[in-house]
Design an enzyme around this catalytic site. Structure first.
Site, PDB file in Angstrom:
ATOM      1  NE  ARG A 171      -4.247  -1.576   0.361  1.00  0.00           N
ATOM      2  CZ  ARG A 171      -4.466  -2.585  -0.487  1.00  0.00           C
ATOM      3  NH1 ARG A 171      -3.616  -2.803  -1.479  1.00  0.00           N
ATOM      4  NH2 ARG A 171      -5.533  -3.345  -0.363  1.00  0.00           N
ATOM      5  CG  HIS A 217      -3.979   0.057  -6.206  1.00  0.00           C
ATOM      6  ND1 HIS A 217      -4.141   0.644  -4.961  1.00  0.00           N
ATOM      7  CD2 HIS A 217      -4.068  -1.277  -5.982  1.00  0.00           C
ATOM      8  CE1 HIS A 217      -4.315  -0.294  -4.056  1.00  0.00           C
ATOM      9  NE2 HIS A 217      -4.282  -1.471  -4.647  1.00  0.00           N
TER      10      HIS A 217
HETATM   11  P1  NDP Z   1      -1.463 -11.979   4.314  1.00  0.00           P
HETATM   12  O1  NDP Z   1      -2.248 -11.519   5.497  1.00  0.00           O
HETATM   13  O2  NDP Z   1      -1.713 -13.352   3.791  1.00  0.00           O
HETATM   14  O3  NDP Z   1       0.102 -11.888   4.643  1.00  0.00           O
HETATM   15  C1  NDP Z   1       0.669 -10.807   5.301  1.00  0.00           C
HETATM   16  C2  NDP Z   1       2.136 -11.097   5.570  1.00  0.00           C
HETATM   17  O4  NDP Z   1       2.733  -9.926   6.130  1.00  0.00           O
HETATM   18  C3  NDP Z   1       2.331 -12.233   6.588  1.00  0.00           C
HETATM   19  O5  NDP Z   1       3.433 -13.013   6.225  1.00  0.00           O
HETATM   20  C4  NDP Z   1       2.629 -11.474   7.874  1.00  0.00           C
HETATM   21  O6  NDP Z   1       3.447 -12.157   8.799  1.00  0.00           O
HETATM   22  C5  NDP Z   1       3.378 -10.273   7.347  1.00  0.00           C
HETATM   23  N1  NDP Z   1       3.305  -9.167   8.313  1.00  0.00           N
HETATM   24  C6  NDP Z   1       2.210  -8.525   8.776  1.00  0.00           C
HETATM   25  N2  NDP Z   1       2.559  -7.588   9.676  1.00  0.00           N
HETATM   26  C7  NDP Z   1       3.900  -7.643   9.788  1.00  0.00           C
HETATM   27  C8  NDP Z   1       4.856  -6.945  10.572  1.00  0.00           C
HETATM   28  N3  NDP Z   1       4.500  -5.979  11.439  1.00  0.00           N
HETATM   29  N4  NDP Z   1       6.153  -7.273  10.444  1.00  0.00           N
HETATM   30  C9  NDP Z   1       6.543  -8.263   9.590  1.00  0.00           C
HETATM   31  N5  NDP Z   1       5.677  -8.980   8.815  1.00  0.00           N
HETATM   32  C10 NDP Z   1       4.385  -8.654   8.925  1.00  0.00           C
HETATM   33  O7  NDP Z   1      -1.683 -10.875   3.192  1.00  0.00           O
HETATM   34  P2  NDP Z   1      -1.574 -11.062   1.598  1.00  0.00           P
HETATM   35  O8  NDP Z   1      -0.296 -11.720   1.272  1.00  0.00           O
HETATM   36  O9  NDP Z   1      -2.820 -11.645   1.047  1.00  0.00           O
HETATM   37  O10 NDP Z   1      -1.556  -9.537   1.116  1.00  0.00           O
HETATM   38  C11 NDP Z   1      -0.573  -8.642   1.571  1.00  0.00           C
HETATM   39  C12 NDP Z   1      -0.915  -7.238   1.139  1.00  0.00           C
HETATM   40  O11 NDP Z   1      -0.723  -7.082  -0.252  1.00  0.00           O
HETATM   41  C13 NDP Z   1      -2.371  -6.830   1.344  1.00  0.00           C
HETATM   42  O12 NDP Z   1      -2.633  -6.479   2.682  1.00  0.00           O
HETATM   43  C14 NDP Z   1      -2.485  -5.639   0.427  1.00  0.00           C
HETATM   44  O13 NDP Z   1      -2.049  -4.482   1.116  1.00  0.00           O
HETATM   45  C15 NDP Z   1      -1.472  -5.953  -0.666  1.00  0.00           C
HETATM   46  N6  NDP Z   1      -2.160  -6.242  -1.925  1.00  0.00           N
HETATM   47  C16 NDP Z   1      -2.013  -5.351  -2.945  1.00  0.00           C
HETATM   48  C17 NDP Z   1      -2.638  -5.564  -4.153  1.00  0.00           C
HETATM   49  C18 NDP Z   1      -2.398  -4.657  -5.310  1.00  0.00           C
HETATM   50  O14 NDP Z   1      -3.152  -4.693  -6.287  1.00  0.00           O
HETATM   51  N7  NDP Z   1      -1.364  -3.861  -5.307  1.00  0.00           N
HETATM   52  C19 NDP Z   1      -3.533  -6.718  -4.359  1.00  0.00           C
HETATM   53  C20 NDP Z   1      -3.547  -7.654  -3.248  1.00  0.00           C
HETATM   54  C21 NDP Z   1      -2.907  -7.396  -2.060  1.00  0.00           C
HETATM   55  P3  NDP Z   1       3.003 -13.576   9.463  1.00  0.00           P
HETATM   56  O15 NDP Z   1       3.115 -14.569   8.333  1.00  0.00           O
HETATM   57  O16 NDP Z   1       4.009 -13.786  10.508  1.00  0.00           O
HETATM   58  O17 NDP Z   1       1.604 -13.367   9.942  1.00  0.00           O
END
Ligand code: NDP
Length: 308
Positions: free
Chosen positions: A223, A271
């Site tokens: 984001r 986006h």
């Molecule tokens: P998930 O919830 O499946 O994965 C999130 C990952 O981020 C997990 O591995 C999590 O760790 C890690 N994480 C979260 N908080 C932290 C932190 N504070 N420090 C370190 N690691 C952290 O989300 P998705 O993979 O499905 O999607 C990720 C993001 O991608 C979405 O939230 C969205 O913002 C973005 N996105 C953008 C799109 C676009 O068109 N540009 C389309 C789709 C998504 P852990 O595994 O330990 O929980």
């Protein structure tokens, strides 16, 4: 019993057709035509209305139609209301395509060659083998892991960082704030695939860029709020970072005066890395409604404490 849809009105027409065809027991209503709000058990939305509890008194679940839920103000939603994000396979497919394109573009110096073409210069630069290009993925969730699998096939040297420890074959995994510096120092190309939360807002800042190797590049597919834009400019202009590919921005679209529009070492896209497609997303959404009706946990349910 009804579902209220509150997102892109044009795609709404397709959602309406799909519900009529495959789930005639669920009445489809489209915002702002709520009808009797007491009938509405499910809200499928990009953004939720503010006074949700009073507006939809019998709401059972909020089903976001996006993979991220940072656009929802989770603190203002009724605390017990289950909130799920959209685990649409077409989103993951789009993210994999985009990441592949962006990594290959940076790996093969396409920002540089774009500028050279504009200047009518025919200069070649040494090729780095993929196995010597270290690609680091921030966020090893649904998208991060799928992208890691995809990039493995291209032979890149992969690492990943998440909040908790992960074990992924072929990916050197790091976890938590303590291991962030070790992760960053091995990233020639850094891809941000984090959710936007209070912990991750502004994470792509000058302090982080300093820890990347000289000449590293950034891809932000998370984001816009992850990136401190002025710090990226400083890191590019000082020569510490070589380039950036950005699918998301603090303000979308950026204002006409935004320095990124004409920056020679930035490529921006509006986006579009991935999009929810009603046809594939419908099956996921309906499955979640049926799960809820059977009293089963939702897929993609948001942990209201961590915010993702
Ligand atoms: P998930 O919830 O499946 O994965 C999130 C990952 O981020 C997990 O591995 C999590 O760790 C890690 N994480 C979260 N908080 C932290 C932190 N504070 N420090 C370190 N690691 C952290 O989300 P998705 O993979 O499905 O999607 C990720 C993001 O991608 C979405 O939230 C969205 O913002 C973005 N996105 C953008 C799109 C676009 O068109 N540009 C389309 C789709 C998504 P852990 O595994 O330990 O929980």
């Amino acid at each position: 019993m009804a579902l209220l849809y509150k997102a892109d009105p044009q795609r709404g027409a397709r959602w309406r057709q799909l519900f009529a065809e495959h789930a005639p027991d669920i009445e489809f209503r489209q915002w702002p035509d709520t009808g009797d709000p007491a009938d509405i058990h499910y809200l499928a939305a990009w953004q939720a209305p503010d006074d949700l509890a009073t507006l939809l008194p019998n709401l059972k679940a909020l089903l976001a139609i996006s993979a991220g839920v940072d656009q929802l103000n989770l603190h203002t939603l009724p605390p017990e209301l289950p909130v799920a994000r959209m685990l649409d396979p077409s989103i993951t497919a789009g993210m994999c395509e985009y990441a592949t394109w962006a990594v290959l573009s940076l790996h093969r110096d396409m920002l540089l060659y774009r500028n050279q073409q504009q200047a009518m210069r025919w200069d070649e630069h040494t090729l780095v083998p993929a196995g010597q290009r270290r690609v680091g993925i921030m966020g090893l969730g649904q998208q991060g892991q799928a992208i890691a699998r995809q990039l493995q096939g291209l032979g890149f040297a992969l690492s990943g960082w998440a909040r908790s420890a992960h074990q992924i074959e072929g990916v050197e995994c790091f976890a938590g704030a303590q291991q962030l510096p070790a992760f960053l120092q091995g990233c020639d190309i850094l891809i941000c695939l984090l959710p936007l939360t209070a912990q991750t807002r502004g994470i792509l800042d000058g302090r982080l860029f300093e820890q990347l190797p000289q000449g590293a590049s950034l891809i932000n597919m998370g984001r816009g709020g992850h990136l401190v834009e002025a710090d990226l400019l400083a890191a590019l202009d000082s020569g510490h970072l070589a380039g950036a590919i950005l699918d998301v921005m603090q303000q979308e679209p950026p204002v006409a005066e935004h320095p990124f529009w004409h920056h020679p070492r930035i490529a921006m896209t509006p986006h579009i890395a991935a999009m929810t497609h009603p046809d594939s997303a419908f099956a996921v959404l309906l499955d979640n409604i049926r799960r809820h009706q059977r009293g089963e946990p939702l897929t993609g349910q948001i942990d209201r404490h961590t915010g993702y």
